[in-house]
Design an enzyme around this catalytic site. Sequence first.
Site, PDB file in Angstrom:
ATOM      1  N   LYS A  61       4.596   0.194  -9.284  1.00 32.22           N
ATOM      2  CA  LYS A  61       5.747   0.260  -8.356  1.00 32.22           C
ATOM      3  C   LYS A  61       7.042  -0.085  -9.095  1.00 32.22           C
ATOM      4  O   LYS A  61       7.804  -0.971  -8.706  1.00 32.22           O
ATOM      5  CB  LYS A  61       5.528  -0.674  -7.180  1.00 32.22           C
ATOM      6  CG  LYS A  61       4.370  -0.253  -6.273  1.00 32.22           C
ATOM      7  CD  LYS A  61       4.267  -1.151  -5.055  1.00 32.22           C
ATOM      8  CE  LYS A  61       3.462  -0.531  -3.932  1.00 32.22           C
ATOM      9  NZ  LYS A  61       2.029  -0.416  -4.182  1.00 32.22           N
ATOM     10  N   ASN A  67      15.566   2.459 -19.137  1.00 30.59           N
ATOM     11  CA  ASN A  67      14.962   2.059 -20.407  1.00 30.59           C
ATOM     12  C   ASN A  67      13.722   1.190 -20.195  1.00 30.59           C
ATOM     13  O   ASN A  67      12.694   1.367 -20.863  1.00 30.59           O
ATOM     14  CB  ASN A  67      16.019   1.320 -21.243  1.00 30.59           C
ATOM     15  CG  ASN A  67      15.518   1.024 -22.636  1.00 30.59           C
ATOM     16  OD1 ASN A  67      15.100   1.940 -23.344  1.00 30.59           O
ATOM     17  ND2 ASN A  67      15.517  -0.248 -23.018  1.00 30.59           N
ATOM     18  N   THR A 117       3.970   2.199   3.412  1.00 30.42           N
ATOM     19  CA  THR A 117       3.407   2.508   4.736  1.00 30.42           C
ATOM     20  C   THR A 117       3.522   1.374   5.745  1.00 30.42           C
ATOM     21  O   THR A 117       3.223   1.571   6.913  1.00 30.42           O
ATOM     22  CB  THR A 117       1.922   2.897   4.619  1.00 30.42           C
ATOM     23  OG1 THR A 117       1.229   1.823   3.999  1.00 30.42           O
ATOM     24  CG2 THR A 117       1.734   4.164   3.825  1.00 30.42           C
ATOM     25  N   GLN A 190      -0.501  -2.247   8.369  1.00 27.54           N
ATOM     26  CA  GLN A 190      -0.282  -0.829   8.131  1.00 27.54           C
ATOM     27  C   GLN A 190       0.298  -0.182   9.369  1.00 27.54           C
ATOM     28  O   GLN A 190      -0.362  -0.073  10.396  1.00 27.54           O
ATOM     29  CB  GLN A 190      -1.580  -0.131   7.743  1.00 27.54           C
ATOM     30  CG  GLN A 190      -2.113  -0.638   6.419  1.00 27.54           C
ATOM     31  CD  GLN A 190      -3.283   0.183   5.930  1.00 27.54           C
ATOM     32  OE1 GLN A 190      -3.808   1.005   6.638  1.00 27.54           O
ATOM     33  NE2 GLN A 190      -3.664  -0.043   4.698  1.00 27.54           N
ATOM     34  N   GLY A 210      -8.443   0.683   0.183  1.00 28.27           N
ATOM     35  CA  GLY A 210      -8.732  -0.656  -0.322  1.00 28.27           C
ATOM     36  C   GLY A 210      -9.766  -1.350   0.536  1.00 28.27           C
ATOM     37  O   GLY A 210     -10.962  -1.095   0.458  1.00 28.27           O
ATOM     38  N   ARG A 211      -9.246  -2.199   1.427  1.00 27.05           N
ATOM     39  CA  ARG A 211     -10.122  -3.107   2.171  1.00 27.05           C
ATOM     40  C   ARG A 211     -11.195  -2.428   3.003  1.00 27.05           C
ATOM     41  O   ARG A 211     -12.258  -3.017   3.217  1.00 27.05           O
ATOM     42  CB  ARG A 211      -9.254  -4.026   3.043  1.00 27.05           C
ATOM     43  CG  ARG A 211      -8.439  -5.003   2.202  1.00 27.05           C
ATOM     44  CD  ARG A 211      -7.297  -5.593   2.982  1.00 27.05           C
ATOM     45  NE  ARG A 211      -6.261  -4.602   3.238  1.00 27.05           N
ATOM     46  CZ  ARG A 211      -5.140  -4.851   3.911  1.00 27.05           C
ATOM     47  NH1 ARG A 211      -4.930  -6.051   4.395  1.00 27.05           N
ATOM     48  NH2 ARG A 211      -4.257  -3.902   4.095  1.00 27.05           N
TER      49      ARG A 211
HETATM   50  O1  C5P Z   1      -4.936  -1.421   3.285  1.00 25.20           O
HETATM   51  P1  C5P Z   1      -5.719  -1.158   2.042  1.00 25.20           P
HETATM   52  O2  C5P Z   1      -6.501  -2.357   1.609  1.00 25.20           O
HETATM   53  O3  C5P Z   1      -6.535   0.105   2.126  1.00 25.20           O
HETATM   54  O4  C5P Z   1      -4.626  -0.920   0.920  1.00 25.20           O
HETATM   55  C1  C5P Z   1      -4.915  -0.243  -0.276  1.00 25.20           C
HETATM   56  C2  C5P Z   1      -3.624   0.011  -1.012  1.00 25.20           C
HETATM   57  O5  C5P Z   1      -2.804   0.833  -0.225  1.00 25.20           O
HETATM   58  C3  C5P Z   1      -2.820  -1.255  -1.319  1.00 25.20           C
HETATM   59  O6  C5P Z   1      -3.109  -1.665  -2.630  1.00 25.20           O
HETATM   60  C4  C5P Z   1      -1.394  -0.820  -1.179  1.00 25.20           C
HETATM   61  O7  C5P Z   1      -0.819  -0.463  -2.407  1.00 25.20           O
HETATM   62  C5  C5P Z   1      -1.473   0.417  -0.332  1.00 25.20           C
HETATM   63  N1  C5P Z   1      -0.929   0.061   0.975  1.00 25.20           N
HETATM   64  C6  C5P Z   1       0.305   0.497   1.287  1.00 25.20           C
HETATM   65  N2  C5P Z   1       0.861   0.098   2.481  1.00 25.20           N
HETATM   66  C7  C5P Z   1       0.192  -0.699   3.324  1.00 25.20           C
HETATM   67  C8  C5P Z   1      -1.079  -1.143   3.005  1.00 25.20           C
HETATM   68  C9  C5P Z   1      -1.618  -0.748   1.802  1.00 25.20           C
HETATM   69  O8  C5P Z   1       0.931   1.228   0.521  1.00 25.20           O
HETATM   70  N3  C5P Z   1       0.748  -1.055   4.449  1.00 25.20           N
END
Ligand code: C5P
Length: 233
Positions: A61, A67, A117, A190, A210-211
Amino acid sequence: MSELVIVALDFESSREALALVTELGAAARSYKVGLQLLTEAGPELVRELVSSGKQVFLDLKLHEIPNSVAGAVTAAGKLGVSMVSVHASAGSAVLRAAVEAALPFPGLKIVALTVITSLCDKDLQEIGLEPSVQAQVLRLAHLAADCGCHGVVASAQEAEVLRGVLPSDMLVLTPGVQLKSASSSSSSDQARTADPRAAALAGATHIVVGRAITKALDPRRAFAEAVAQFTHD
Ligand code: C5P
């Protein structure tokens, strides 16, 4: 195709991350390493994943001067990662610097973050941006495309609009993915979520999960569910 489902390794230690990688086995080929794990475990973990044949999305990110961004992209390229994220809101000079720095690494793609998100329209007003998330996502996605970025990160809600306006070879990575079988605990932060099938139909080329996988009672099953649902036909 299982490599299109990127598993986010948001763990506190490399031990936990590698345990999940081992548990998922050969089927899972793409992983995202973000700021938490990179800061905790260091680049050695990334090297380990790459040398075991995994594709790594290094979710840095980046939002810095051109540079510094170029230097970080070069360092990521040397690690052998497949993707690095840069904030599109950093502007065209930064995006172009990132794309140029990736050139010596043929497998390395620059993906631009549009609007994270967890934000909704109301949040944008607070930081003085466009009146809607969608307008801001579109604006930044066009900028990313103009600057030669290989892909964008956007929620499923915006993926459909983006697919219609972006070059067809541009990747659309969609986080904020929930699985039907998973508990709702991961959805609390989210604002713009979708299931894998909806993300595919909206035009996402990859999903970042992810989770819903890492905290599942049966991560292998959750991963298989994500892959099975992420079909584009
Ligand atoms: O919610 P989850 O555990 O699936 O998140 C996986 C990845 O998605 C996070 O590492 C994060 O970079 C991205 N994410 C996001 N916005 C959110 C939640 C997660 O961009 N609100």
